[in-house]
Design a protein around this motif. Structure first.
Motif, PDB file in Angstrom:
ATOM      1  N   GLU A  99       0.829  -1.208   0.000  1.00 52.84           N
ATOM      2  CA  GLU A  99       0.000   0.000   0.000  1.00 52.84           C
ATOM      3  C   GLU A  99       0.865   1.260   0.000  1.00 52.84           C
ATOM      4  O   GLU A  99       0.594   2.219  -0.724  1.00 52.84           O
ATOM      5  CB  GLU A  99      -0.906  -0.019   1.239  1.00 52.84           C
ATOM      6  CG  GLU A  99      -1.952   1.075   1.229  1.00 52.84           C
ATOM      7  CD  GLU A  99      -2.881   1.002   2.449  1.00 52.84           C
ATOM      8  OE1 GLU A  99      -3.508   2.020   2.736  1.00 52.84           O
ATOM      9  OE2 GLU A  99      -2.960  -0.072   3.086  1.00 52.84           O
TER      10      GLU A  99
ATOM     11  N   LYS B 286      -4.785  -0.101  -1.798  1.00 56.81           N
ATOM     12  CA  LYS B 286      -4.883  -1.293  -0.953  1.00 56.81           C
ATOM     13  C   LYS B 286      -4.995  -2.538  -1.807  1.00 56.81           C
ATOM     14  O   LYS B 286      -5.946  -2.686  -2.568  1.00 56.81           O
ATOM     15  CB  LYS B 286      -6.107  -1.181  -0.032  1.00 56.81           C
ATOM     16  CG  LYS B 286      -5.930  -0.186   1.098  1.00 56.81           C
ATOM     17  CD  LYS B 286      -7.118  -0.217   2.035  1.00 56.81           C
ATOM     18  CE  LYS B 286      -6.898   0.763   3.178  1.00 56.81           C
ATOM     19  NZ  LYS B 286      -8.012   0.780   4.114  1.00 56.81           N
TER      20      LYS B 286
ATOM     21  N   ASP C 244      -7.969  -5.584   0.970  1.00 53.99           N
ATOM     22  CA  ASP C 244      -8.859  -4.624   1.619  1.00 53.99           C
ATOM     23  C   ASP C 244      -9.855  -5.352   2.521  1.00 53.99           C
ATOM     24  O   ASP C 244     -10.500  -6.300   2.082  1.00 53.99           O
ATOM     25  CB  ASP C 244      -9.611  -3.844   0.525  1.00 53.99           C
ATOM     26  CG  ASP C 244     -10.390  -2.690   1.091  1.00 53.99           C
ATOM     27  OD1 ASP C 244     -11.400  -2.945   1.782  1.00 53.99           O
ATOM     28  OD2 ASP C 244     -10.013  -1.528   0.841  1.00 53.99           O
TER      29      ASP C 244
ATOM     30  N   GLU D 104     -12.735  -4.500   3.495  1.00 58.69           N
ATOM     31  CA  GLU D 104     -14.128  -4.390   3.020  1.00 58.69           C
ATOM     32  C   GLU D 104     -14.352  -5.254   1.783  1.00 58.69           C
ATOM     33  O   GLU D 104     -15.385  -5.894   1.634  1.00 58.69           O
ATOM     34  CB  GLU D 104     -14.464  -2.931   2.719  1.00 58.69           C
ATOM     35  CG  GLU D 104     -14.556  -2.089   3.991  1.00 58.69           C
ATOM     36  CD  GLU D 104     -14.923  -0.650   3.699  1.00 58.69           C
ATOM     37  OE1 GLU D 104     -15.439  -0.362   2.591  1.00 58.69           O
ATOM     38  OE2 GLU D 104     -14.690   0.195   4.585  1.00 58.69           O
ATOM     39  N   ARG D 105     -13.367  -5.275   0.908  1.00 57.02           N
ATOM     40  CA  ARG D 105     -13.519  -6.025  -0.347  1.00 57.02           C
ATOM     41  C   ARG D 105     -13.300  -7.519  -0.120  1.00 57.02           C
ATOM     42  O   ARG D 105     -13.965  -8.353  -0.726  1.00 57.02           O
ATOM     43  CB  ARG D 105     -12.520  -5.472  -1.368  1.00 57.02           C
ATOM     44  CG  ARG D 105     -12.785  -5.910  -2.801  1.00 57.02           C
ATOM     45  CD  ARG D 105     -11.878  -5.190  -3.790  1.00 57.02           C
ATOM     46  NE  ARG D 105     -10.488  -5.210  -3.376  1.00 57.02           N
ATOM     47  CZ  ARG D 105      -9.767  -4.111  -3.119  1.00 57.02           C
ATOM     48  NH1 ARG D 105     -10.296  -2.916  -3.253  1.00 57.02           N
ATOM     49  NH2 ARG D 105      -8.504  -4.218  -2.735  1.00 57.02           N
TER      50      ARG D 105
END
Length: 230
Positions: free
Chosen positions: A175, A181, A184, A186-187
């Motif tokens: 990063e 990122k 990640d 969230e992903r």
């Protein structure tokens, strides 16, 4: 007996391939001598032990050399076949692990290498491909782990854990150097929490390369690959 267990590893501190082997040796509690190689000035021993690829890692066990990290990992698991096992005993489970191990190597690691060494549109395309492959892998691991947390062989680090933590463990360095990122929360919530848990494993902490040195190396790789492309 002592001679039988004489193990030397020709490696390099930041090589993900070398780190795979170091983690496996330490998990098994195998004493070994680490011989740090300068990849810009390879030792005669390295060239002798791996004349085909001339690369690290090379494991020397009782005077006999084994090259290629994946082959070395299987050799370690078969030679020191007491627990913890790196690969499952069951043939079907072992086949599944090998399938996903190949995916990590061919789809994720090689894709990540392209992201680091490319720029502009080529880098954007490589990044999209990695994100798509990570999504596929996240789905595959949800099914494979079936709600289990790490580690993939149930108790200790298995082959998939080792490959994932050396490939994506340096996500903070990625990063910092790349500006986005790679992994990640969230992903890829499952993969992110999996890698984060493995980074806390005592054996991984023992071999984890220093962040600042990794950033410096990644910046060097990035700049030299860009210079070559002009």
């Amino acid at each position: 007996m002592e001679e039988e267990n004489k193990v030397k590893l020709h490696g390099m501190w930041a090589s993900t391939y070398s780190l795979r082997v170091e983690i496996a040796l330490r998990l098994k509690g195998i004493p070994y001598e680490h011989i740090e190689e300068d990849l810009s000035n390879k030792s005669q021993l390295l060239l002798k032990y791996n004349p085909v690829h001339k690369k690290v890692p090379v494991l020397v066990h009782n005077g006999k050399s084994i090259a290629e990290s994946y082959i070395i990992l299987e050799y370690i698991d078969e030679t020191w076949n007491s627990d913890p096992r790196i690969l499952p005993e069951d043939p079907y489970e072992r086949a599944k692990v090998r399938f996903w191990a190949s995916y990590i190597q061919q789809q994720l690691f090689e894709g990540l290498s392209r992201v680091v060494t490319s720029r502009g549109e080529a880098q954007e395309k490589a990044l999209e491909e990695v994100f798509e492959r990570l999504k596929v892998f996240e789905g595959g691991m949800k099914e494979y782990l079936q709600g289990r947390a790490s580690f993939t062989n149930g108790e200790s680090l298995g082959l998939l854990d080792i490959l994932m933590v050396v490939t994506f463990g340096p996500y903070k360095a990625h990063e910092e150097v790349l500006g986005f990122k790679m992994l990640d929360p969230e992903r890829n919530p499952l993969l992110f929490s999996w890698v984060a848990a493995m980074k806390e494993h005592p054996v991984v902490k023992e071999v984890d390369p220093p962040h600042d040195k990794l950033v410096e190396l990644l910046q060097f790789i990035k700049s030299t690959s860009h210079a070559r492309s002009h």
